[in-house]
Scaffold this active site. Sequence first.
Site, mmCIF file in Angstrom:
data_model
loop_
_atom_site.group_PDB
_atom_site.id
_atom_site.type_symbol
_atom_site.label_atom_id
_atom_site.label_comp_id
_atom_site.label_asym_id
_atom_site.label_seq_id
_atom_site.Cartn_x
_atom_site.Cartn_y
_atom_site.Cartn_z
ATOM 1 N N CYS A 70 0.831 -1.202 0.000
ATOM 2 C CA CYS A 70 0.000 0.000 0.000
ATOM 3 C C CYS A 70 0.869 1.258 0.000
ATOM 4 O O CYS A 70 0.647 2.188 -0.783
ATOM 5 C CB CYS A 70 -0.928 -0.005 1.213
ATOM 6 S SG CYS A 70 -2.168 1.306 1.197
ATOM 7 N N CYS A 71 1.872 1.274 0.857
ATOM 8 C CA CYS A 71 2.784 2.420 0.906
ATOM 9 C C CYS A 71 3.567 2.569 -0.381
ATOM 10 O O CYS A 71 3.811 3.688 -0.851
ATOM 11 C CB CYS A 71 3.746 2.276 2.081
ATOM 12 S SG CYS A 71 3.020 2.588 3.699
ATOM 13 N N CYS A 93 -1.332 8.514 6.980
ATOM 14 C CA CYS A 93 -2.636 8.115 6.454
ATOM 15 C C CYS A 93 -3.565 7.758 7.620
ATOM 16 O O CYS A 93 -3.140 7.172 8.625
ATOM 17 C CB CYS A 93 -2.492 6.931 5.512
ATOM 18 S SG CYS A 93 -1.663 7.341 3.953
ATOM 19 N N CYS A 145 -3.797 4.198 9.298
ATOM 20 C CA CYS A 145 -2.557 3.673 9.889
ATOM 21 C C CYS A 145 -1.956 4.600 10.935
ATOM 22 O O CYS A 145 -0.772 4.478 11.274
ATOM 23 C CB CYS A 145 -1.531 3.421 8.787
ATOM 24 S SG CYS A 145 -2.111 2.316 7.482
ATOM 25 N N CYS A 175 7.391 4.128 5.851
ATOM 26 C CA CYS A 175 6.559 3.831 4.687
ATOM 27 C C CYS A 175 7.369 3.242 3.532
ATOM 28 O O CYS A 175 6.814 2.592 2.652
ATOM 29 C CB CYS A 175 5.817 5.081 4.218
ATOM 30 S SG CYS A 175 6.903 6.375 3.568
#
Length: 244
Positions: free
Chosen positions: A128-129, A209, A212, A235
Amino acid sequence: MSKFTQAAEALVEGDAALAALEALAETSDTRGFLEGALKGRHFAGRTALVTSFGTESAVLLHLVAGIDRATPVIFLETGKLFPETLAYRDLLVERLGLDDVRSVKPDAAALLAADPAGDLWRRDPDLCCRLRKVEPLAAALQGFAAWINGRKRFQSEGRSRLPLVEREGGRIKLNPLANWSEGEIARYFAAHRLPRHPLEAAGYRSVGCAPCTTPTDADEDARAGRWRGTEKTECGIHFPATRT
């Protein structure tokens, strides 16, 4: 001139630029260091500032704006940020008169393929990062020789030995606030009457985000609320610091 000769000359020039910045970091205050990076012969017009518009971002943005408001400012709009962060970005851009803020978004097709439900942060936070931050930043930094970020040693154990200057992937990375303390950050905010991030009052000492990020207790590292309950601490934008 052969490609080999060009590459060799570029390496020598890069070494000289790195050495010059390291020397400047040792002999100048933070503003002088930033002026050298933004206006010196090696990196003038080739340096960007990367910011999250997080809880401490206003300090570095204010310093850079005082030197050159036209400095390119890269902001990763991941699609998962707090609305308070987006509002804070808009407030600081207007307050500081920043002329070149670039909101960089992830590739839509890549997100649709890997994260159609928007829950990749839960299933695979590293991927995702990478999709929302690492790859978009790599694209945004094309053409820049150096970039500035706001990491500090006090933020976490993993950042406690952070140098002021490092080289990463053929590009110079500057950490001008690395040796600032939490108290110095607070005093700068007060002295220049800079607005605080709206979530800071709710206990968020570091904001990324929304899915998180959680608030932190006073006895925790500033970044303890990032990816809480996992071993993840970064990240992926920042790798272990290196000078070579």
